[in-house]
Motif scaffolding. Structure first.
Motif, PDB file in Angstrom:
ATOM      1  N   LEU A 268      60.364  53.098  60.090  1.00 54.86           N
ATOM      2  CA  LEU A 268      60.218  54.355  60.816  1.00 54.86           C
ATOM      3  C   LEU A 268      59.946  54.099  62.293  1.00 54.86           C
ATOM      4  O   LEU A 268      60.487  54.788  63.167  1.00 54.86           O
ATOM      5  CB  LEU A 268      59.091  55.187  60.202  1.00 54.86           C
ATOM      6  CG  LEU A 268      59.408  55.868  58.865  1.00 54.86           C
ATOM      7  CD1 LEU A 268      58.134  56.440  58.247  1.00 54.86           C
ATOM      8  CD2 LEU A 268      60.456  56.960  59.040  1.00 54.86           C
ATOM      9  N   GLU A 269      59.115  53.102  62.600  1.00 48.77           N
ATOM     10  CA  GLU A 269      58.819  52.796  63.996  1.00 48.77           C
ATOM     11  C   GLU A 269      60.063  52.321  64.737  1.00 48.77           C
ATOM     12  O   GLU A 269      60.280  52.676  65.900  1.00 48.77           O
ATOM     13  CB  GLU A 269      57.712  51.745  64.059  1.00 48.77           C
ATOM     14  CG  GLU A 269      56.340  52.298  63.673  1.00 48.77           C
ATOM     15  CD  GLU A 269      55.277  51.218  63.537  1.00 48.77           C
ATOM     16  OE1 GLU A 269      54.090  51.586  63.387  1.00 48.77           O
ATOM     17  OE2 GLU A 269      55.621  50.014  63.586  1.00 48.77           O
ATOM     18  N   GLN A 270      60.899  51.540  64.068  1.00 46.44           N
ATOM     19  CA  GLN A 270      62.132  51.081  64.700  1.00 46.44           C
ATOM     20  C   GLN A 270      63.103  52.241  64.900  1.00 46.44           C
ATOM     21  O   GLN A 270      63.771  52.334  65.946  1.00 46.44           O
ATOM     22  CB  GLN A 270      62.783  49.979  63.847  1.00 46.44           C
ATOM     23  CG  GLN A 270      61.971  48.700  63.755  1.00 46.44           C
ATOM     24  CD  GLN A 270      61.958  47.917  65.049  1.00 46.44           C
ATOM     25  OE1 GLN A 270      62.500  48.343  66.064  1.00 46.44           O
ATOM     26  NE2 GLN A 270      61.322  46.761  65.050  1.00 46.44           N
ATOM     27  N   CYS A 271      63.189  53.132  63.921  1.00 46.64           N
ATOM     28  CA  CYS A 271      64.050  54.307  64.062  1.00 46.64           C
ATOM     29  C   CYS A 271      63.567  55.200  65.201  1.00 46.64           C
ATOM     30  O   CYS A 271      64.364  55.703  66.004  1.00 46.64           O
ATOM     31  CB  CYS A 271      64.068  55.107  62.760  1.00 46.64           C
ATOM     32  SG  CYS A 271      64.988  54.324  61.414  1.00 46.64           S
ATOM     33  N   ARG A 272      62.264  55.374  65.263  1.00 43.60           N
ATOM     34  CA  ARG A 272      61.703  56.215  66.322  1.00 43.60           C
ATOM     35  C   ARG A 272      62.021  55.621  67.696  1.00 43.60           C
ATOM     36  O   ARG A 272      62.364  56.346  68.643  1.00 43.60           O
ATOM     37  CB  ARG A 272      60.192  56.317  66.129  1.00 43.60           C
ATOM     38  CG  ARG A 272      59.502  57.201  67.149  1.00 43.60           C
ATOM     39  CD  ARG A 272      58.014  57.161  66.956  1.00 43.60           C
ATOM     40  NE  ARG A 272      57.338  57.877  68.033  1.00 43.60           N
ATOM     41  CZ  ARG A 272      56.069  57.736  68.328  1.00 43.60           C
ATOM     42  NH1 ARG A 272      55.330  56.905  67.653  1.00 43.60           N
ATOM     43  NH2 ARG A 272      55.530  58.421  69.302  1.00 43.60           N
TER      44      ARG A 272
END
Length: 353
Positions: A268-272
């Motif tokens: 999720l952090e990478q997608c964000r």
């Protein structure tokens, strides 16, 4: 917070002498020399990690000699383990000699005479160093003597994991609380010990807690490198490291989150990060989700909303520069928030507050 000293505020003609004096008084007695003292520039910084410290430096090439007489005058009684970030340097100590380049590591003992030379042709030198008190290292002195002034390639095995940790520590250590820094100090000792032991082929002789910490760090690194694989799950992680799923879950028991939760959070952090990147605005949300291992856009959207309080599309809209100015004025920092329309140049965009 890094404590920094720099030649920047010192008159050019006095910089080398000033830096030499600082090193001898505040670090340890040493004889420094330079081919171009009038052109010398240097900066050094120290970060307190509890029982140990980390340092970083950037300086013009020089030579450094530490004799037995200087050791008697002052000795911090440390092993110093350096990761060279830029340039080249040679070290001689205890009948060993090596030359290393960017990405390599090397170890020296402040209690033994040494000679270090940075070739002028190599340009500016940058390094990150762990300052490890001799009495906290679990490996015997006679064993560590074998690796003094030896090149340790930083692109494989435990050395690569240690190098990544030291790079992260330099880049983000200032953001950590004192308690977090003390925990990082413990991790640093464990990783340094595991790296040196692997280089000495004595890993089985390490204390159990050191081997455990090193294994956990290897697992974290494996997860980071494989976030884009939709098959990444606890079973795959356990199989790669030749342990049972039960053992894997036990290792993560004290980590504050499960293996599956860590994988999900990092995805999720990478997608964000990608959604906030102006250079990726043409890339569809579903393509970003797939890039980081999500099996479908529905699952991704639901997970993203649960984590950040708004959908991926809404978050991307908020990353338009004009909207960011409004959002930052509201103090939003990525926490779940109550939705309300954000006015942008006469139109309304669904956002958050």
């Amino acid at each position: 917070m890094w404590s920094v000293v720099s030649t920047g505020a010192v008159p050019a003609g006095e910089r080398f002498d000033w830096y030499s004096d600082i090193v001898s008084r505040e670090v340890m007695p040493a004889a420094l020399s330079s081919e171009r003292p009038a052109e010398f520039q240097g900066e050094a910084a120290v970060l307190d990690l509890g029982d140990i410290r980390a340092s970083r430096f950037s300086l013009s090439p020089l030579r450094s000699r530490r004799t037995a007489a200087m050791i008697r005058r002052g000795d911090p009684e440390q092993y110093q383990l350096a990761l060279l970030r830029k340039g080249a340097t040679s070290l001689s100590q205890h009948r060993n000699e090596c030359t290393i380049g960017a990405g390599d590591l090397m170890l020296w003992d402040t209690s033994r005479p040494s000679y270090n030379q940075m070739p002028a042709a190599g340009g500016q030198v940058q390094a990150t160093i762990l300052l490890l008190p001799r009495n906290i290292m679990p490996l015997r002195t006679q064993r560590l003597d074998q690796v003094l002034a030896r090149r340790i390639p930083g692109d494989r095995g435990m050395a690569a994991i240690l190098a990544a940790f030291m790079t992260s520590l330099e880049d983000h250590g200032a953001e950590c609380t004192p308690e977090e820094l003390r925990r990082l100090g413990t991790v640093a000792v464990d990783l340094a010990t595991a790296c040196l032991a692997q280089h000495l082929d004595t890993e089985d002789q390490l204390p159990a807690e050191v081997r455990t910490q090193a294994l956990v760090q290897r697992i974290h690194t494996f997860i980071e490198h494989n976030l884009g694989d939709p098959e990444l799950n606890p079973s795959a992680v356990a199989a790669h490291h030749h342990i049972s799923v039960r053992t894997l879950h036990q290792l993560f028991h004290d980590q504050g989150e499960s293996v599956r939760a860590r994988i999900r959070r990092r995805r999720l952090e990478q997608c964000r990060s990608d959604l906030a990147d102006p250079g990726l605005r043409a890339r569809h949300v579903s393509a970003i989700a797939a890039r980081w291992g999500f099996s479908g856009s529905v699952v991704f959207s639901r997970s993203f909303r649960e984590a950040y309080g708004l959908s991926p599309t809404e978050f991307r809209a908020l990353c338009v520069p004009e909207v960011l100015e409004v959002v930052e004025a509201w103090g939003w920092r990525g926490r779940p928030v109550r939705r309300r329309p954000v006015p942008v140049r006469g139109r309304r965009v669904e956002g958050s507050s």
